[in-house]
Write an enzyme that holds these catalytic residues in place. Structure first.
Site, PDB file in Angstrom:
ATOM      1  N   ASP A 149      45.420  38.055  49.095  1.00  0.00           N
ATOM      2  CA  ASP A 149      45.916  39.067  50.035  1.00  0.00           C
ATOM      3  C   ASP A 149      44.909  39.227  51.166  1.00  0.00           C
ATOM      4  O   ASP A 149      43.785  39.671  50.945  1.00  0.00           O
ATOM      5  CB  ASP A 149      46.092  40.396  49.273  1.00  0.00           C
ATOM      6  N   GLU A 202      49.491  36.831  50.610  1.00  0.00           N
ATOM      7  CA  GLU A 202      50.050  38.102  51.083  1.00  0.00           C
ATOM      8  C   GLU A 202      49.462  38.502  52.429  1.00  0.00           C
ATOM      9  O   GLU A 202      48.253  38.383  52.642  1.00  0.00           O
ATOM     10  CB  GLU A 202      49.744  39.162  50.020  1.00  0.00           C
ATOM     11  N   GLU A 209      54.499  45.403  53.176  1.00  0.00           N
ATOM     12  CA  GLU A 209      54.019  46.753  52.836  1.00  0.00           C
ATOM     13  C   GLU A 209      53.832  47.612  54.077  1.00  0.00           C
ATOM     14  O   GLU A 209      53.794  48.840  53.973  1.00  0.00           O
ATOM     15  CB  GLU A 209      52.716  46.668  52.023  1.00  0.00           C
ATOM     16  N   HIS A 246      55.267  46.970  46.542  1.00  0.00           N
ATOM     17  CA  HIS A 246      53.890  47.388  46.754  1.00  0.00           C
ATOM     18  C   HIS A 246      53.728  48.726  46.027  1.00  0.00           C
ATOM     19  O   HIS A 246      54.605  49.568  46.074  1.00  0.00           O
ATOM     20  CB  HIS A 246      53.660  47.567  48.254  1.00  0.00           C
TER      21      HIS A 246
END
Ligand code: CA
Length: 375
Positions: free
Chosen positions: A195, A221, A247, A297
């Site tokens: 991420d 991500e 998100e 998320h």
């Protein structure tokens, strides 16, 4: 049933050990819980993800007065009423986080009034528990990151996790070394995702993606800015790792281009920001049309985590096969007293899975007496 009172509880807690990700250092955790009371004694709770005081003000000062006397079980009508009232001022961000919290609280009330766990009203749960991945591997501290990350990975394995997600975004070369260290520590015992929290340009993200491809990365991500769908598409075209994101996106209107253009393989709506349960279900329906997986998320309190679990449990799985890929939900492992200490019983984690709460409504009972400590 009529709404008689709405209270917003902005909560904050200082961390014992600050931690960093690619954008900034966290010295505290904060969130906003929203409490909706009714004339029939049923109370519902929701959560707004993001800066606590602005979100609390949007609930308390803007939306709450227009909701007195309304029936909280009219979730769809109320969502559109609130969205129409705020559309001109904020189609994303604070206004939507506030609507999300209210919507979750309305659904909590609706399910409690019906005497069922929330997932029953959303279509029923496919399974009673969902595999989860540990979110951790943040930056900071004096110890060498390779050493700490390896130990952290082994800790997650010992707890029963079969998947984990690490932060990247320190620079392509540095990231590649750390990803290799974590993969070495877990060997083939767990899935590993990365991420970047949109730290990179497309060129950098592609370079990192290619360097870590041999480590079997489950998804990459937020490789690039959530504002730049062309960079998402470019990264997706040029690496083989699946792409995740969403998100920082809001509502079906915000998600639609991401899904239609297949900018992501995994859409990650935050239920406490994207518009709540009502809007999350619509985003999931769009995702199903475009063949995009949904994996919520979840980085807030027990209230938000419970909302994500009910929502996710009720979603249809991926296209049917004999051995379908399993759903996978986020399980934040950073220090956060708001996750466990504000409810009677935290969401149950066992054997690498989170269990969908089986009580009425969200199935978590907020301890009002525990809130002042964090206000
Ligand atoms: Ca993330």
């Amino acid at each position: 049933m009529k709404i008689t009172a709405i209270e917003a509880h902005p909560l904050r807690v200082e961390l014992r050990e600050p931690f960093a990700f690619s954008q900034w250092t966290f010295h505290q955790r904060q969130t906003t819980l929203v409490e909706v009371r009714t004339d029939q004694g049923v109370t519902g709770w929701g959560e707004a993800y993001g800066p606590a005081l602005p979100n609390a003000s949007a609930v308390r000062d803007f939306f709450a007065p227009m909701l007195m006397g309304r029936d909280p079980r009219d979730t769809e009508a109320l969502w559109h009423f609130l969205f129409a009232r705020s559309l001109d001022y904020g189609q994303k961000g604070t206004m939507l986080a506030a609507i999300s919290a209210l919507d979750i609280a309305f659904w909590d009330i609706k399910a409690r009034a019906a005497g069922v766990p929330l997932y029953r009203l959303l279509g029923g749960a496919e399974t009673e528990s969902i595999p989860c991945y540990a979110t951790g591997f943040y930056f900071g501290g004096d110890e060498k990151l390779e050493t700490r990350f390896a130990r952290e990975a082994e800790g997650y394995l010992a707890e029963g996790f079969t998947a984990m997600k690490m932060k990247v975004g320190l620079g392509v070369e540095r990231d590649a070394v750390l990803v290799a260290a974590v993969r070495r520590a877990i060997a083939s015992s767990a899935r590993l995702m990365i991420d970047a929290n949109h730290a990179y340009t497309a060129t950098e993200a592609i370079a990192l993606g290619r360097m870590v491809e041999p480590h079997h990365i489950g998804w990459f991500e937020e490789p690039v800015s959530p504002l730049d769908i062309r960079s998402y598409l470019e990264v997706k075209r040029r690496i083989t790792i699946p792409i995740a994101g969403g998100e920082a996106e809001y509502t079906r209107f915000g998600f639609e281009p991401l899904l239609r253009r297949r900018a992501v393989d995994y859409a990650q709506p935050e239920l406490c920001a994207c518009g709540g349960i009502s809007e999350g279900m619509k985003i999931a329906t769009l995702a199903s049309i475009y063949g995009v997986h949904v994996t919520p998320h979840a980085w807030g309190s027990a209230v938000g985590l419970a909302a994500a679990l009910h929502f996710y449990a009720a979603l249809p799985g991926p296209p049917a096969t004999l051995t379908p890929p399993q759903k996978l939900i986020e399980c934040d492992r950073t220090e956060n007293p708001l996750r466990a200490e504000i409810v009677e019983a935290p969401v149950r984690f066992h054997g690498g899975r989170l269990y969908v709460p089986q009580g009425m409504g969200l199935g978590v009972e907020v301890r009002s007496a525990a809130l002042p400590r964090f206000q």
